[in-house]
Design an enzyme around this catalytic site. Structure first.
Site, mmCIF file in Angstrom:
data_model
loop_
_atom_site.group_PDB
_atom_site.id
_atom_site.type_symbol
_atom_site.label_atom_id
_atom_site.label_comp_id
_atom_site.label_asym_id
_atom_site.label_seq_id
_atom_site.Cartn_x
_atom_site.Cartn_y
_atom_site.Cartn_z
ATOM 1 N N ASP A 310 11.791 2.195 -8.179
ATOM 2 C CA ASP A 310 13.276 2.480 -8.299
ATOM 3 C C ASP A 310 13.956 1.677 -7.467
ATOM 4 O O ASP A 310 13.513 1.259 -6.297
ATOM 5 C CB ASP A 310 13.424 4.086 -8.092
ATOM 6 C CG ASP A 310 13.057 4.464 -6.801
ATOM 7 O OD1 ASP A 310 11.973 3.801 -6.314
ATOM 8 O OD2 ASP A 310 13.590 4.943 -5.936
ATOM 9 N N GLU A 311 15.204 1.563 -7.793
ATOM 10 C CA GLU A 311 16.360 0.996 -6.955
ATOM 11 C C GLU A 311 15.916 -0.493 -6.104
ATOM 12 O O GLU A 311 16.267 -0.477 -5.004
ATOM 13 C CB GLU A 311 16.743 1.963 -6.042
ATOM 14 C CG GLU A 311 17.460 3.246 -6.621
ATOM 15 C CD GLU A 311 17.750 4.388 -5.670
ATOM 16 O OE1 GLU A 311 18.834 4.860 -5.750
ATOM 17 O OE2 GLU A 311 17.089 4.723 -4.932
ATOM 18 N N SER A 312 15.006 -1.060 -6.845
ATOM 19 C CA SER A 312 14.632 -2.512 -6.269
ATOM 20 C C SER A 312 15.892 -3.272 -6.284
ATOM 21 O O SER A 312 15.703 -4.379 -6.856
ATOM 22 C CB SER A 312 13.339 -2.912 -6.855
ATOM 23 O OG SER A 312 12.252 -1.837 -6.857
ATOM 24 N N LEU A 313 16.991 -3.243 -5.568
ATOM 25 C CA LEU A 313 18.149 -3.745 -5.722
ATOM 26 C C LEU A 313 17.932 -5.147 -5.119
ATOM 27 O O LEU A 313 18.851 -6.211 -5.359
ATOM 28 C CB LEU A 313 19.381 -3.166 -5.403
ATOM 29 C CG LEU A 313 19.334 -1.739 -6.082
ATOM 30 C CD1 LEU A 313 20.657 -1.105 -5.714
ATOM 31 C CD2 LEU A 313 19.645 -1.971 -7.652
#
Ligand code: ACM
Length: 506
Positions: A310-313
């Site tokens: 998740d949320e691998s921005l």
């Protein structure tokens, strides 16, 4: 008694007249795979009653096809594993004034039936000291089986660490509600919480911090095994999560070589997300993953390994897809079925059957809908954890001290109860849903009292969404049953928020 005094609500319930009196001469009959459940029941009933109930295991072993009318001796409790002929595995509970018969398709559902029996006893049964109460069980007939086989709670032990005793207490709370999966979010930017022999600095360095700069902590392999074994004694499966490639500052700060520039970042104790990434191009990254996934898989008897995703921005699209392809193949090589947060559905290279965990909350939910469709097209099912309904770390109300509000504002008990897993994303119906899970992220939670306050009573709503048929969901009835339950929560010494949506007894 018009509705069952049982949480989550059973499929069919009918009240009779009279009661069964539990006494210190009541015998529990159980053999084969029912025997450990009988031992659990005797142990459960002992502190408040003071009874040491005898277990008679001389009967036939698991009765595969005998009818439910097998007659135990008068005054006895009979626990049997055998075919119930229900639409899916479940249990049948019959209480008459002379005997209690509980039959289930397997030990797990027998254990679930025992939780219903427990809840039919006076609330004082939850007390840890002997109570002077008539231990009457009302005469009832219950036919019950779960809507979803995966009924989970998640505990984030990375933002703040919770010791083995706290996790065991949490597992006991879960079993009361027929929840059967504990997902442990073991790693994040703020801390790495499980010892890995081949990469010891993950805990020697990476476990020393927590949100706000607290002491951190980690599970030794023996600690983790103790949790897994205790969970198994409650028929609860532990799902470990190693969150990659983002949410990895603790690992990156412990091992410089995991960073593309070989420079370890400082430990992180804030609550931002999306700033860290493992180095996608380095072979050492995949050696690291292979070692971690192997050691965690070896410690974990359950079928699943959760890879986060998740949320691998801080990871480019191209890098993310390459990473997920390689990391999931490595994880699958250790024999586990994989779970990823819904962003992992960006990949079309998932091992067949990879399960997605939906956590979105924004409307329209298009992007998440596409991710969900990707898991299903690749042969997987979904775990539904919509953040605006079932994230137990969201504030109950804006003026509450504990919790966050990013998932579309506070989450009331009403929000937690009035949603349907099959009405969240387009094209997802019960057959695509493995189950539901209620996560507790712990940015603002650092002790067991606050943990329980955030969890109760919303986790009871979550359990009813997970177990009970849609037709049994009734807000007015739920809040009434919950009000009736408050002495039970008090007797069990559970901290809970007396939300103003419920008319709690004075
Ligand atoms: C998540 O809340 N980032 C899964």
């Amino acid at each position: 008694m018009t509705t069952a005094p049982v949480m989550p609500a059973p499929v069919h319930f009918s009240a009779g007249t009279g009661h069964f009196a539990l006494t210190n001469t009541t015998v529990i009959h159980a053999s084969g795979s029912a025997q450990p459940v009988a031992e659990y029941l005797a142990e459960l009933l002992s502190p408040a009653t003071g009874f040491v109930l005898a277990i008679d295991s001389t009967g036939s072993v698991d009765a595969q096809s005998e009818p439910v009318t097998d007659s135990p001796a008068l005054g006895a409790i009979a626990l049997t594993v055998g075919n119930t002929a229900l639409p899916s595995p479940g249990y049948l509970l019959s209480v008459t004034s002379t005997r209690i018969e509980l039959r289930a398709d397997d030990a797990e559902h027998l254990f679930a039936g025992v939780q219903s029996l427990r809840q039919l006893l006076p609330h004082a049964i939850e007390s840890s000291s002997v109570q002077d109460v008539d231990w009457f069980v009302p005469c009832v007939e219950i036919t019950d089986y779960p809507r979803f086989s995966y009924r989970g709670a998640m505990l984030d032990v990375a933002r703040h660490f919770f010791d083995v005793a706290t996790v065991k207490r949490h597992l006991d709370r879960m079993s009361l509600l027929k929840l059967n999966v504990l997902h442990l979010h073991l790693t994040d930017d703020q801390g790495w919480r499980i010892h890995i022999d081949s990469w010891p600095n993950l805990t020697a360095l990476g476990a020393t911090t927590a949100v706000g700069g607290g002491n951190g902590g980690f599970y030794s392999k023996a600690d983790y095994t103790e949790i897994v074994e205790f969970a198994a004694s409650r028929y609860i499966t532990v799902v470990p999560e190693i969150d990659v490639p983002g949410h990895t500052n603790a690992a990156l700060s412990a091992y410089p070589e995991l960073n593309c520039d070989d420079v370890a970042p400082a430990p992180y104790t804030g609550i931002e997300v999306g700033f860290s990434s493992l180095c996608i191009d380095k072979d050492v990254t995949y050696q690291f993953l292979d070692d971690v996934f192997r050691e965690v898989s070896e410690l974990t008897p359950g079928p699943y390994l959760h890879l986060g995703g998740d949320e691998s921005l801080a990871t480019s699209d191209e890098d993310y897809l390459e990473f997920i392809r390689r990391a999931t193949a490595i994880a699958a090589s250790h024999g586990k079925a994989l779970i990823g947060w819904h962003e992992m559905g960006r990949s079309r290279d998932l091992p067949a059957g990879t399960v997605g965990q939906y956590w979105s909350y924004v409307a329209p939910r298009d992007d998440a809908d596409k991710r969900v469709a990707s898991f299903i097209e690749q042969g997987g099912q979904m775990i539904m954890s919509p953040a605006d309904a079932i994230y137990l770390d969201m504030k109950y109300a804006s003026d509450e001290e504990l919790g966050l509000e990013w998932a579309d504002g506070p989450t009331t008990l009403h929000d937690a109860y009035t949603w349907d897993p099959a009405a969240i994303t387009i094209g997802v119906t019960d057959e695509h849903i493995l189950g539901i899970e209620a996560p507790l992220w712990t940015e603002t939670i650092d002790n067991v009292r606050d943990l329980e306050y955030m969890v109760f009573p919303r986790i009871i709503a979550a359990a009813e969404i997970a177990w009970s048929p849609r037709s049994a969901h009734d807000w007015a009835d739920f809040t009434r049953r919950l009000a009736d339950w408050s002495p039970r929560l008090d007797a069990a010494e559970i901290t809970y928020n007396r939300v103003n949506e419920v008319s709690w007894p004075k």
